[in-house]
Design an enzyme around this catalytic site. Sequence first.
Site, PDB file in Angstrom:
ATOM      1  N   LYS A 120     -63.387 -24.800   2.767  1.00 42.62           N
ATOM      2  CA  LYS A 120     -62.271 -24.220   3.520  1.00 42.62           C
ATOM      3  C   LYS A 120     -62.476 -22.723   3.625  1.00 42.62           C
ATOM      4  CE  LYS A 120     -58.280 -25.774   5.278  1.00 42.62           C
ATOM      5  NZ  LYS A 120     -57.905 -27.134   5.715  1.00 42.62           N
TER       6      LYS A 120
HETATM    7  P1  NAD Z   1     -50.384 -24.528  13.200  1.00 45.85           P
HETATM    8  O1  NAD Z   1     -50.659 -23.093  13.016  1.00 45.85           O
HETATM    9  O2  NAD Z   1     -50.753 -25.172  14.501  1.00 45.85           O
HETATM   10  O3  NAD Z   1     -48.808 -24.823  12.953  1.00 45.85           O
HETATM   11  C1  NAD Z   1     -48.140 -24.432  11.793  1.00 45.85           C
HETATM   12  C2  NAD Z   1     -46.654 -24.658  11.995  1.00 45.85           C
HETATM   13  O4  NAD Z   1     -45.964 -24.386  10.782  1.00 45.85           O
HETATM   14  C3  NAD Z   1     -46.042 -23.739  13.057  1.00 45.85           C
HETATM   15  O5  NAD Z   1     -45.130 -24.479  13.851  1.00 45.85           O
HETATM   16  C4  NAD Z   1     -45.294 -22.702  12.229  1.00 45.85           C
HETATM   17  O6  NAD Z   1     -44.194 -22.128  12.926  1.00 45.85           O
HETATM   18  C5  NAD Z   1     -44.847 -23.561  11.058  1.00 45.85           C
HETATM   19  N1  NAD Z   1     -44.502 -22.778   9.881  1.00 45.85           N
HETATM   20  C6  NAD Z   1     -45.206 -21.771   9.307  1.00 45.85           C
HETATM   21  N2  NAD Z   1     -44.541 -21.262   8.252  1.00 45.85           N
HETATM   22  C7  NAD Z   1     -43.399 -21.982   8.157  1.00 45.85           C
HETATM   23  C8  NAD Z   1     -42.284 -21.935   7.276  1.00 45.85           C
HETATM   24  N3  NAD Z   1     -42.226 -21.053   6.269  1.00 45.85           N
HETATM   25  N4  NAD Z   1     -41.286 -22.833   7.472  1.00 45.85           N
HETATM   26  C9  NAD Z   1     -41.333 -23.727   8.480  1.00 45.85           C
HETATM   27  N5  NAD Z   1     -42.348 -23.807   9.349  1.00 45.85           N
HETATM   28  C10 NAD Z   1     -43.358 -22.941   9.188  1.00 45.85           C
HETATM   29  O7  NAD Z   1     -51.082 -25.274  11.970  1.00 45.85           O
HETATM   30  P2  NAD Z   1     -51.547 -26.807  11.872  1.00 45.85           P
HETATM   31  O8  NAD Z   1     -52.962 -26.860  12.252  1.00 45.85           O
HETATM   32  O9  NAD Z   1     -50.560 -27.672  12.557  1.00 45.85           O
HETATM   33  O10 NAD Z   1     -51.485 -27.017  10.295  1.00 45.85           O
HETATM   34  C11 NAD Z   1     -50.274 -27.374   9.633  1.00 45.85           C
HETATM   35  C12 NAD Z   1     -50.605 -27.976   8.281  1.00 45.85           C
HETATM   36  O11 NAD Z   1     -51.437 -29.136   8.474  1.00 45.85           O
HETATM   37  C13 NAD Z   1     -51.410 -27.086   7.334  1.00 45.85           C
HETATM   38  O12 NAD Z   1     -51.058 -27.395   6.005  1.00 45.85           O
HETATM   39  C14 NAD Z   1     -52.847 -27.508   7.581  1.00 45.85           C
HETATM   40  O13 NAD Z   1     -53.696 -27.209   6.493  1.00 45.85           O
HETATM   41  C15 NAD Z   1     -52.653 -28.994   7.755  1.00 45.85           C
HETATM   42  N6  NAD Z   1     -53.712 -29.695   8.466  1.00 45.85           N
HETATM   43  C16 NAD Z   1     -54.122 -29.308   9.698  1.00 45.85           C
HETATM   44  C17 NAD Z   1     -55.114 -30.026  10.350  1.00 45.85           C
HETATM   45  C18 NAD Z   1     -55.537 -29.702  11.753  1.00 45.85           C
HETATM   46  O14 NAD Z   1     -56.342 -30.476  12.309  1.00 45.85           O
HETATM   47  N7  NAD Z   1     -55.065 -28.658  12.379  1.00 45.85           N
HETATM   48  C19 NAD Z   1     -55.724 -31.110   9.719  1.00 45.85           C
HETATM   49  C20 NAD Z   1     -55.288 -31.495   8.453  1.00 45.85           C
HETATM   50  C21 NAD Z   1     -54.271 -30.773   7.841  1.00 45.85           C
END
Ligand code: NAD
Length: 430
Positions: A120
């Site tokens: 990561k």
């Molecule tokens: P992203 O940046 O697209 O979205 C993140 C979201 O979380 C946004 O809507 C933001 O406003 C919200 N957010 C941030 N801080 C917040 C808070 N304090 N309270 C409420 N909402 C809040 O990110 P993503 O890619 O969707 O990733 C989200 C989670 O999923 C992370 O934990 C990431 O590690 C995990 N994840 C992502 C992927 C991927 O393919 N993108 C894969 C597996 C896991």
Amino acid sequence: MIPHETLHQIPSYLSRDDIGPWGTFLQQIERVTPYLGDLAYWVESLKRPKRILVVDVPIKMDDGSVVHYEGYRVQHNTSRGPGKGGVRFHQDVTLSEVMALAAWMTIKNAAIGVPFGGAKGGVRCDPRTVSMAELERITRRYTSEIGILIGPDKDIPAPDVNTNERIMAWMMDTYSMNQGRTSTGVVTGKPISLGGSLGRHDATGRGVFVVGRAAAQKVGLAIRGARVCVQGFGNVGNAAARAFHEAGARVTAVQDVTGTVFSENGLDIERLTAWQASGRPIAEFGDAQSLEHDAFWDVPSEFLIPAALESQITARNAGRIQTRILLEGANGPTTPDGDDILNDRGVLVVPDVLANAGGVTVSYFEWVQDFSSFFWSEEEINRRLDRIMEEAFQAIWDASTREKVSLRTATYIVACKRVLEARELRGLYP
Ligand code: NAD
């Protein structure tokens, strides 16, 4: 609270007073160790990352000043294959967080059986406060600095919080320029026109839905009409909300960093997506009630999907949560003490390392397609994705029934055995 026996394992470069998400991972490994049989001999190798790179990312800002950002790339384990895991841009990124996220990738990749280790990366910056040109410079300098670790057969980054297809295109280009040849396979989650895969954008959210549906079948819960609450409305939360909405569920509450909206009859997810895309805060969305941030945890539901950041569900709020199935879209959203409370209260927790594995599964497909320069149809990708997720869920459900443990511990049993068996077969060098 980190148990005493975990404290002595904290590496010297992390603060004992604030060990952060790495402490959660160490506790999860403590819990699975009694189930590993003879392979427990090798378990120490999971309690420290294989490699950590901390880099300085100096950027000339648009106003001529120079700002130094801190960047990280951690390879937790490469016993089963090259490192694989996303890159996060966030003002609160820490080494502990990136270490834990890398370790969860090791577990996830082994749990679903894709041939990758865990890695990561992250840059401690707030992308909302920089211009597009500055964001490009941060991305390119960071990529160049971690260039000594990454590569299509070494370590393959992907999108995570606040990173997307555009940023992956810059990463691919920077790495390729430094190598003197185009190397599409160095990152996944790229735009389709640069060797990206169809289906990758929605893959994580789709996978959350597929395992949610499988879990619902096990407990006799119908998706149609079920109430769904989603925290985080980005890549993962949005795609998961759309999938549930399209299957006839009612998405009653959505929260992002700007606010929380609620509607008893279900939010119009397409309109909410368009609203957010136009740059307006979701709390001002019409036809819905705006809630205080913390009130989100009191909304009753059949499915609760945390899809934002880690450590959202703790001993502080786990007792208030009224849901049947917790589907962890985010990585590490539940701390071990929160997990215990949910388990005691009969909430079925589908852990992150299983629930959100759809993204890395299609990243694996993308990597394979880039290597063979032969691209599959979206239908083919979704079919394969659904099958992998359903089979992984079934295998872990069976392990959980057999061992009489939670789905999280069952996932760790399956995954840790695979990683440690690879460790044992390879042996130690020299
Ligand atoms: P992203 O940046 O697209 O979205 C993140 C979201 O979380 C946004 O809507 C933001 O406003 C919200 N957010 C941030 N801080 C917040 C808070 N304090 N309270 C409420 N909402 C809040 O990110 P993503 O890619 O969707 O990733 C989200 C989670 O999923 C992370 O934990 C990431 O590690 C995990 N994840 C992502 C992927 C991927 O393919 N993108 C894969 C597996 C896991």
